[in-house]
Motif scaffolding. Structure first.
Motif: not given
Length: 585
Positions: A17-29
């Motif tokens: 369901t994520l295919i085609g979605a764009r990356v919004d945020k990236i975090h490294q907790p």
């Protein structure tokens, strides 16, 4: 407890369901965790990737995970390459425990860049690797130097998949071939043999296959009869059919005490009534629940390792000091003997001569007037010997009064340190840990490292709401307990605390209403959950009106006295029940 290849394939199916979605945020907790936010047509979704040896996984999450104020270098690099990139494909080779997330992004010049995020879920060798379009490694969570025993993973090297063993796909392999491969290990148990010959299965699923095929009887492969192989094939076929149709349950296994044991993509019956199970509708939902609950304490312990060590050492040191003081106090019990010795020497001073090493005199303090032998110092006169015993008596008498006071203070300190330790086990965020550090600094146990910065902002108490609308507030630590009970509550509110064990202060806001017994019972179960007795089956909880609770002058944070209380015996809530009552701050 392992995320096997079959479970990973089900996650892959969910991630489509994520295919085609764009990356919004990236975090490294944390050092081994990545959190990638996607923008989809259904809204935002978060993908959690963990490369830790004991918790390697990838799944969608709804948890709010606190991120560091300064992003690590790897996080910055991933943002540079993947921000606003589009997920175009997700690949898996058979049931290998590796997922390839293919992204279409743009480079610094605005040209198209094809990138792959490789997620290797392989226990201690787990890793997350960013690979460029030419197949070269850009960077990874774990860099592996070439030493002859491990596959090297370093920037600018060409990415190579780990060596793959030739194993059977348990759902597509013909029955005859599976039986033939199993019989190559005649002396081994069926579950262990399945792990050797089949790809992508975990020990819990192998044991479930064995339990069904052998009807719960342990026997080696060589003792299996044709009907055992038939039952094995029947079970594997039924599970394969469930997975194909999407009707399989995702099962969590936990002990009767609530400790998480394992999870799988099918019903688990091998434990009978010895274990409890809980079903979930999706593979991510199960993993999100399993690891968020299990790692909540582990994450806090990792971030507060120095505080745990400090409080543990302080507790042990204080306990030894109190024990030594009690031993000294025991020695003070004979102090009256020395006063009597002095009195008897003075009463018989005419019969005692300097140079005597002892004397035997009548003890007038004894009803039988028995003779008492008194040791003497030959170098001292009779008066000086008497004064020596009087001095020793006064010394022990003074010591007794001081020791009693010190012992009470030491025992109160032990209770306080125990409450701090219990608060540490429940702390989940940096803010909660900062408050505990500030509290220990204010009490003089540590030096506050943030001398040039502002103290941490006071956190609000946790809030819960009962079905009939009563608000219940729970303190997170000792300082918050003080504020909640002594400053932020009305005299007609209800105060609760576990009896004789450390825990949070719990307040039921009356708001002018009479508090029903069911609400008090609910609050008592919350008080039991947020206490040292969380794992107990039954916990005693005291409750009284806030007006009956007082804080003595000079008492340590969280320490109060109360009167006119009653006691309830309750079982603590489960984490799920606590979450159902929790309200946003």
């Amino acid at each position: 407890m392992a995320l096997d290849g079959i479970y990973l394939s089900l996650l892959k199916k969910e991630f489509e369901t994520l295919i085609g979605a764009r990356v919004d945020k990236i975090h490294q907790p944390t050092r081994e965790e990545l959190l990638i936010g996607f923008r989809t047509r259904e809204g935002g979704k978060k993908l959690l990737i963990n490369a830790g040896s004991g918790s390697a996984r990838i799944h969608l999450t709804t948890q709010e995970i606190e991120n560091p104020k300064t992003p690590p270098m790897l996080c910055m690099l991933l943002r540079k390459h993947l921000s606003s990139g589009r997920l175009v494909d997700i690949r898996q080779d058979g049931f290998e425990r590796i997922l390839f997330l293919d992204f279409e992004s743009t480079d610094e010049l605005g040209d198209r860049a094809d990138l792959t995020l490789v997620v290797e879920i392989m226990g201690r060798c787990s890793n997350v690797i960013l690979v460029g379009g030419e197949g070269k490694i850009i960077d990874s969570i774990h860099r592996v130097n070439p030493d002859g025993s491990a596959r090297p993973v370093l920037p600018a090297m060409k990415y190579e998949t780990p060596p793959r063993e030739q194993r059977l796909n348990i759902f597509t392999a013909p029955r005859e071939e599976l039986e033939l491969r199993l019989k190559q290990f005649p002396k081994a148990e069926l579950c262990k043999t399945l792990l050797k010959v089949c790809e992508g299965i975990s020990p819990i699923f192998a044991r479930e296959c064995e339990n069904y095929a052998l009807r719960g009887v342990d026997k080696p492969v060589e003792d299996m009869q044709p009907d055992n192989f038939d039952r094995l094939a029947e079970y594997i076929g039924s599970i394969g059919g469930q997975l194909q149709s999407g009707t399989n349950p995702y099962t969590l296994v936990k002990t009767k005490e609530g400790a998480f044991k394992d999870f799988c993509f099918c019903d688990i019956r091998q434990y009978g009534s010895l274990m409890d199970t809980k079903s979930f509708e999706s593979p991510s939902e199960l993993l999100d629940y399993f690891y968020s609950q299990r790692d909540m304490f582990a994450r806090a312990k990792q971030k507060a390792a120095d505080l745990f060590k400090l409080v543990g050492n302080l507790t042990e040191r204080t306990r030894r000091r109190v024990e030594n003081q009690k031993a000294e106090l025991h020695d003070c019990a004979d102090r009256d003997k020395y006063r009597i010795y002095g009195d008897l020497i003075m009463a018989n001073i005419s019969d005692i001569i300097k140079g005597m090493s002892w004397c035997r005199v009548t003890n007038y303090y004894d009803d039988d007037l028995s003779l008492t032998e008194i040791p003497l110092d030959k170098r001292l006169s009779p008066q000086e010997n008497a004064q020596k015993y009087y001095s020793l008596y006064r010394k022990l008498d003074t010591a007794e009064h001081k020791l009693k006071k010190l012992i009470v203070q030491g025992e109160e300190e032990l209770v306080y340190l125990d409450s701090v330790y219990e608060s540490l086990t429940r702390a989940q965020t940096e803010s909660e840990l900062a408050e505990l550090r500030q509290e220990l600094a204010d009490e003089g146990y540590i030096r506050w490292q943030g001398a040039k910065s502002k103290p941490p902002k006071a956190l609000p108490p946790m809030r819960f709401k009962t079905p009939d609308g009563f608000v219940i507030r729970v303190g997170r630590n000792n300082r918050q307990n003080d504020r909640l009970t002594c400053k932020e509550s009305e005299k007609t509110d209800m105060w609760l605390h576990t009896k004789d064990i450390t825990g949070s202060h719990v307040i039921i806001t009356a708001d002018g209403r009479e508090i029903p017994e069911m609400v008090i019972y609910t609050a008592a179960r919350l008080a039991a959950y947020f206490s040292k007795g969380r794992e107990s089956s039954q916990v005693a909880v005291d409750y009284t009106l806030v007006k009956n609770v007082k804080k003595p002058n000079g008492a340590k944070p969280g320490m109060v006295i109360f009167t006119n209380n009653k006691t309830l015996y309750v079982s603590p809530f489960s984490p799920e029940e606590v979450d159902s009552l929790k309200t946003p701050l």
